[in-house]
Scaffold this motif. Sequence first.
Motif, PDB file in Angstrom:
ATOM      1  N   GLU A  56       0.835  -1.176   0.114  1.00  0.00           N
ATOM      2  CA  GLU A  56       0.219   0.048  -0.236  1.00  0.00           C
ATOM      3  C   GLU A  56       0.890   1.220   0.055  1.00  0.00           C
ATOM      4  OE1 GLU A  56      -3.462   0.447  -0.233  1.00  0.00           O
ATOM      5  OE2 GLU A  56      -3.634  -1.688  -0.326  1.00  0.00           O
ATOM      6  N   LEU A  57       0.502   2.078  -1.102  1.00  0.00           N
ATOM      7  CA  LEU A  57       1.497   3.404  -0.994  1.00  0.00           C
ATOM      8  C   LEU A  57       1.062   4.496  -0.198  1.00  0.00           C
ATOM      9  CD1 LEU A  57       2.049   3.428  -4.817  1.00  0.00           C
ATOM     10  CD2 LEU A  57       3.618   2.962  -3.225  1.00  0.00           C
ATOM     11  N   ARG A  58      -0.318   4.503   0.048  1.00  0.00           N
ATOM     12  CA  ARG A  58      -0.948   5.496   0.862  1.00  0.00           C
ATOM     13  C   ARG A  58      -1.047   5.375   2.561  1.00  0.00           C
ATOM     14  NH1 ARG A  58      -6.834   8.502  -0.243  1.00  0.00           N
ATOM     15  NH2 ARG A  58      -6.799   9.902   1.307  1.00  0.00           N
ATOM     16  N   VAL A  59      -0.368   6.255   2.987  1.00  0.00           N
ATOM     17  CA  VAL A  59      -0.454   6.075   4.606  1.00  0.00           C
ATOM     18  C   VAL A  59      -1.938   5.961   5.003  1.00  0.00           C
ATOM     19  CG1 VAL A  59       0.127   7.318   6.665  1.00  0.00           C
ATOM     20  CG2 VAL A  59       1.695   7.500   4.641  1.00  0.00           C
ATOM     21  N   SER A  60      -1.969   5.193   6.035  1.00  0.00           N
ATOM     22  CA  SER A  60      -3.548   4.957   6.600  1.00  0.00           C
ATOM     23  C   SER A  60      -3.777   5.818   7.725  1.00  0.00           C
ATOM     24  CB  SER A  60      -3.661   3.402   7.202  1.00  0.00           C
ATOM     25  OG  SER A  60      -2.859   3.400   8.258  1.00  0.00           O
ATOM     26  N   GLU A  61      -4.942   5.938   7.980  1.00  0.00           N
ATOM     27  CA  GLU A  61      -5.372   6.997   9.092  1.00  0.00           C
ATOM     28  C   GLU A  61      -5.133   6.320  10.554  1.00  0.00           C
ATOM     29  OE1 GLU A  61      -6.818   9.879   9.201  1.00  0.00           O
ATOM     30  OE2 GLU A  61      -6.962   9.995   6.963  1.00  0.00           O
TER      31      GLU A  61
END
Length: 424
Positions: A56-61
Amino acid sequence: MKIIQKHELNSLKRSVDQGTEEQREAVKKIIHDVKQRGDAAVQSYTKQFDRVDLEELRVSEDEMDAAYESIDGEFIEILQEAEQNIRRFHERQRTNSWFEPAADGSILGQKITAIDAAGIYVPGGTAAYPSSVFMNVIPAQVAGVERIVMTTPPGKDGNVPEGVLVAAKLLGVHEVYKVGGAQAIAALAYGTESLQPVDKITGPGNVFVALAKREVFGDVDIDMIAGPSEIAVLADDSAKANEVAADLLSQAEHDARSSSVLVTTSRELAEKVEEQIETQLKDLPRYEIARASIDDYGAIIICEEMDEAIAVINEIAAEHLEIMTKDPFGDMAKVKHAGAIFLGPYSSEPVGDYFAGPNHVLPTSGTARFSSPLSVDDFTKKSSIISYSEQALKSNGGKISQFARLEGLEAHARAIETRKERWK
């Protein structure tokens, strides 16, 4: 730190790094690959260059919340106060649309509109830079940019430095990606399956980031091609040598190619600063970097009088200029070229880096001769408004047609003249 003559200034000048032919070709290849393969290319380069395999490239909440919980509460308060200072300064930069009616019924004006989406690049590497988040995001927010995306290289553990995530969370930026280098710039410019493209990219980076920004410019806008950091100090015999030396070293520790220059009317100060530089260098954690910077791009120039010294300062056109003289405001009035100007003994350069409010994204490599710090204006665009009245066209239509024919553009002239039918 060496004492040099004015005519030796050219030995310190560094143009913006153009990179090697090999580096430029590598960047072009990366950009083309990201355009063709999207996320797969980004993940492949992240594994190759950052030594981390990300699904996953996006940083999670959850990652952002965990970073916030792990940071010391006092540091959170410092970040919040810095944010308020920076936001207050940039609020003063707002410009409004304007409309001016004329007696003949025409209306001319200018409409100010924020760009739709901005991409913020936050460098990684040897340090984490929450300040870069603030300085790039806040002017975009004040301008009214609706979508702000942040990219930053992951560490070898696959995580983003906590301070960077906390700064993003404080500002309400939730679209954060673990991507660095030229592949991040390509993803911001052209989009991937995970990341929709933006309209403008800002933020500093290494030579590959700079070359990538240069390559995508035109398809998107960029802030600038930034070179290594630099500081010039203008001082007379009222300045304290230990303070001048400390401020020069504050930039030398950034990069081996950073430039630190003292221009002074006091030989005694020059000699004491030389001694202080050597004393203070010894226990700097980033000694090797600062040592190389001081040896290769550090210098002291002694001038006979202040006007001569200011002329040298204007020739340098430094990113950061400190004026440590008896009359800093009077001397500042004669300065024409500098990115940010720090006045008096209490305005040490790091005050501007982190806390005072003005932006620390500044023109380097002498480009302060023609460019400015990052500002709210960089995230807006201007549309000219023209609402010509019938009376105005009657009065000026013949002149406009004549002007068009003077340039050999008959269709332009006819576009005006066809409207004569309206008042027959």
